[in-house]
Design an enzyme around this catalytic site. Sequence first.
Site, mmCIF file in Angstrom:
data_model
loop_
_atom_site.group_PDB
_atom_site.id
_atom_site.type_symbol
_atom_site.label_atom_id
_atom_site.label_comp_id
_atom_site.label_asym_id
_atom_site.label_seq_id
_atom_site.Cartn_x
_atom_site.Cartn_y
_atom_site.Cartn_z
ATOM 1 N N GLN A 3 -7.771 -1.781 3.493
ATOM 2 C CA GLN A 3 -6.785 -1.098 2.668
ATOM 3 C C GLN A 3 -7.418 -0.526 1.406
ATOM 4 O OE1 GLN A 3 -2.773 -2.829 2.354
ATOM 5 N NE2 GLN A 3 -3.092 -2.921 0.144
ATOM 6 N N SER A 42 -14.752 25.935 -27.982
ATOM 7 C CA SER A 42 -14.978 24.768 -28.830
ATOM 8 C C SER A 42 -13.878 24.692 -29.872
ATOM 9 C CB SER A 42 -16.345 24.888 -29.517
ATOM 10 O OG SER A 42 -16.450 23.956 -30.572
ATOM 11 N N ASN A 85 -17.920 27.545 -23.016
ATOM 12 C CA ASN A 85 -18.505 26.447 -22.260
ATOM 13 C C ASN A 85 -18.147 26.532 -20.779
ATOM 14 O OD1 ASN A 85 -19.426 25.328 -24.720
ATOM 15 N ND2 ASN A 85 -17.438 24.339 -25.037
ATOM 16 N N GLU A 95 -19.475 22.152 -15.148
ATOM 17 C CA GLU A 95 -19.837 20.819 -15.611
ATOM 18 C C GLU A 95 -18.986 19.747 -14.941
ATOM 19 O OE1 GLU A 95 -19.476 21.106 -19.830
ATOM 20 O OE2 GLU A 95 -21.333 22.250 -20.073
ATOM 21 N N ASN A 146 -2.333 -2.743 13.209
ATOM 22 C CA ASN A 146 -3.783 -2.554 13.230
ATOM 23 C C ASN A 146 -4.167 -1.241 13.907
ATOM 24 O OD1 ASN A 146 -3.658 -5.094 12.176
ATOM 25 N ND2 ASN A 146 -4.844 -6.101 13.785
ATOM 26 N N THR A 202 -39.821 26.725 -10.109
ATOM 27 C CA THR A 202 -40.113 25.395 -9.585
ATOM 28 C C THR A 202 -40.358 24.512 -10.795
ATOM 29 O OG1 THR A 202 -42.512 25.779 -9.433
ATOM 30 C CG2 THR A 202 -41.177 26.331 -7.485
ATOM 31 N N HIS A 203 -39.878 23.274 -10.739
ATOM 32 C CA HIS A 203 -39.951 22.371 -11.893
ATOM 33 C C HIS A 203 -39.282 22.989 -13.128
ATOM 34 C CE1 HIS A 203 -42.905 19.981 -9.608
ATOM 35 N NE2 HIS A 203 -43.437 21.155 -9.288
ATOM 36 N N TYR A 225 -9.680 -6.035 12.616
ATOM 37 C CA TYR A 225 -9.009 -5.590 11.389
ATOM 38 C C TYR A 225 -9.053 -6.651 10.287
ATOM 39 C CZ TYR A 225 -5.691 -3.782 8.076
ATOM 40 O OH TYR A 225 -5.120 -3.330 6.908
ATOM 41 N N SER A 250 0.821 -1.214 0.000
ATOM 42 C CA SER A 250 0.000 0.000 0.000
ATOM 43 C C SER A 250 0.854 1.263 0.000
ATOM 44 C CB SER A 250 -0.923 0.013 1.231
ATOM 45 O OG SER A 250 -0.162 -0.046 2.429
ATOM 46 N N LYS A 305 -18.459 29.576 -29.135
ATOM 47 C CA LYS A 305 -18.805 28.864 -27.901
ATOM 48 C C LYS A 305 -17.964 29.314 -26.707
ATOM 49 C CE LYS A 305 -21.203 25.897 -27.318
ATOM 50 N NZ LYS A 305 -20.936 24.467 -27.538
#
Length: 596
Positions: free
Chosen positions: A456, A411, A419, A424, A243, A288-289, A451, A156, A417
């Site tokens: 891990q 773009s 963006n 996003e 542990n 709303t909606h 443990y 690890s 464009k």
Amino acid sequence: DDRREGFRPRAGTSRRRDSTASPTVLHTHISTHVSSLVNPDLPSRRERILAADSVSTLLQYLVSSVVMASVVSSSAAAPSLVRSSGSRTTPRTHLATLKNSSPLLPAARPATMYGSGPLRSAVVTAAAATEDAPKKLWGGRFTGATDPLMDKFNESLPFDRRMWAEDIRGSKAYAKALNKAGLLNDEEAESILSGLEAVGKEWEAGEFTVKAGDEDIHTANERRLCEIIGGVGGKLHTGRSRNDQVATDTRLWLYNELQVIRSSLQELIAVAAERAEREVDVLMPGFTHLQSAMTVRWSHWLLCHAAAWQRDDQRLADMLPRVGTLPLGSGALAGNPFGVDRQFLSHELGFEGRVCPNSMDAVSDRDFVAESLFMSSLHMVHLSRWAEDLIIYSSQQFGFVQCSDAYATGSSLMPQKKNPDALELIRGKGGRMTGNLMGVMAVLKGTPTTYNKDFQESWELMFETMDTLHDCIRIATGVLSTIKINPEKMISGLSADMLATDLAEYLVRKGIPFRETHHISGACVKLAEDRGCALSDLTVEDLKGINPLFEEDVVEVWDYQRSAEMRDTEGGTSSRSVLEQVQKLKTYLAENPAKP
């Protein structure tokens, strides 16, 4: 004997071993042939056991050789199996590694144990183990080498090395506790502390050298400590298990990281409060909606999201004491036999006297990881919804806001464009964070008490979640600090039909029950639709034709500013209420600062 099961001639070829023969079948055949090596007439039980052990080793070698030959033979028949892609280990290269390192055999035994003859001499030679192999912390029980692929599978260090500082900090505190308990004298304790300091400086300077056998950060640090100060470094692990050590390191790392994240979160909340105060006069449509609903203030919208972020901050603050609780001193599971002072350790590590109350639970508990990921994923849900609003508001169809060039891209085909990529990506990463939470819950759900190595698998999810959460909060702060608003476009998004509720409330003030005024206002909306005009274009006479209680003052209803100001209760969208909310947020931040 190629007449036995698993050995038959291949069509069109000379008699060869069938490639479908399983290692289990081969083991059975070989066992039958070599069982005669154990002489039942040996005079003592000890000699018979030693002879049986010799046969077991011989079987292990023979089966391993057959398996290797089988895979290599199959590889020759199917060249695609041995083509390497990047650093990927192929069957042939893996087997070569196994052959070279002899990982499948136990340590060498005297040649006389196996008798004489070429085969037995070959077994003894192949079984010879290298004495220079690094010792593992757990290696005393084992005599055979580990498959190199298992070493990689098990390690690890590539990701838990992030906790090098916490591991050294925990070890320093534990050395002091051992000294306090009389298990280290002052000179030994000072030597260990100075050695740990030296190891930490190597990590900090990027000069720490990872060596074979450093499977995790604990092993690596202890190995280097012993190299610097000698055998006294081996006393550091007295009464301590990996542990309780790993649970302590993880809690320390997460506790500190959450403090940093909380500081950034509070900065985001402060930016929202400052903008809300400065831009309190800007009106916009409320939805709303995703349908136009009522008149609200831009500041009210900002504070809507700030309220969710405040809950996230409260949730984080409430969770911190549960994260910052000490498991060290629990040993592997049953506790520490040397009387280390756990209260001393708790204060030394900044956990303010909080100690895990049960040693079995202390090494078993990963609630603090799951809870941290839940807090993170919920905050990312809140950030994602905020980002979604701004993505919509920044579209040409709305035009309410415009992202700074610092947080937008263009773009490759369409020059016009711009963006909102930052928003996003925040929205997308919110989904991944929820996935990480589910991943940790799935890892934990099937593990028995105390443990398990499964734990891990939660670290990489934890590290990624904390990194992503912190990045998203800082990006969100940048977006919110620099985004430009277009008040004119917001006003143009308002329409008279959004005042239909205000029209119903006008009649409520005339004494008509709201359920009835709702229908009356709906009839007014229908009349405007039938005429193809705005609701505000209906005359007083038109309205009186629907209900005689409409009077000349009804025209005041068509004022958007008035509509917002009428909602003056605590938490409402009036300017007074919005400024009150701003002040409450500022007071909250002042009274609940994140620790530096």
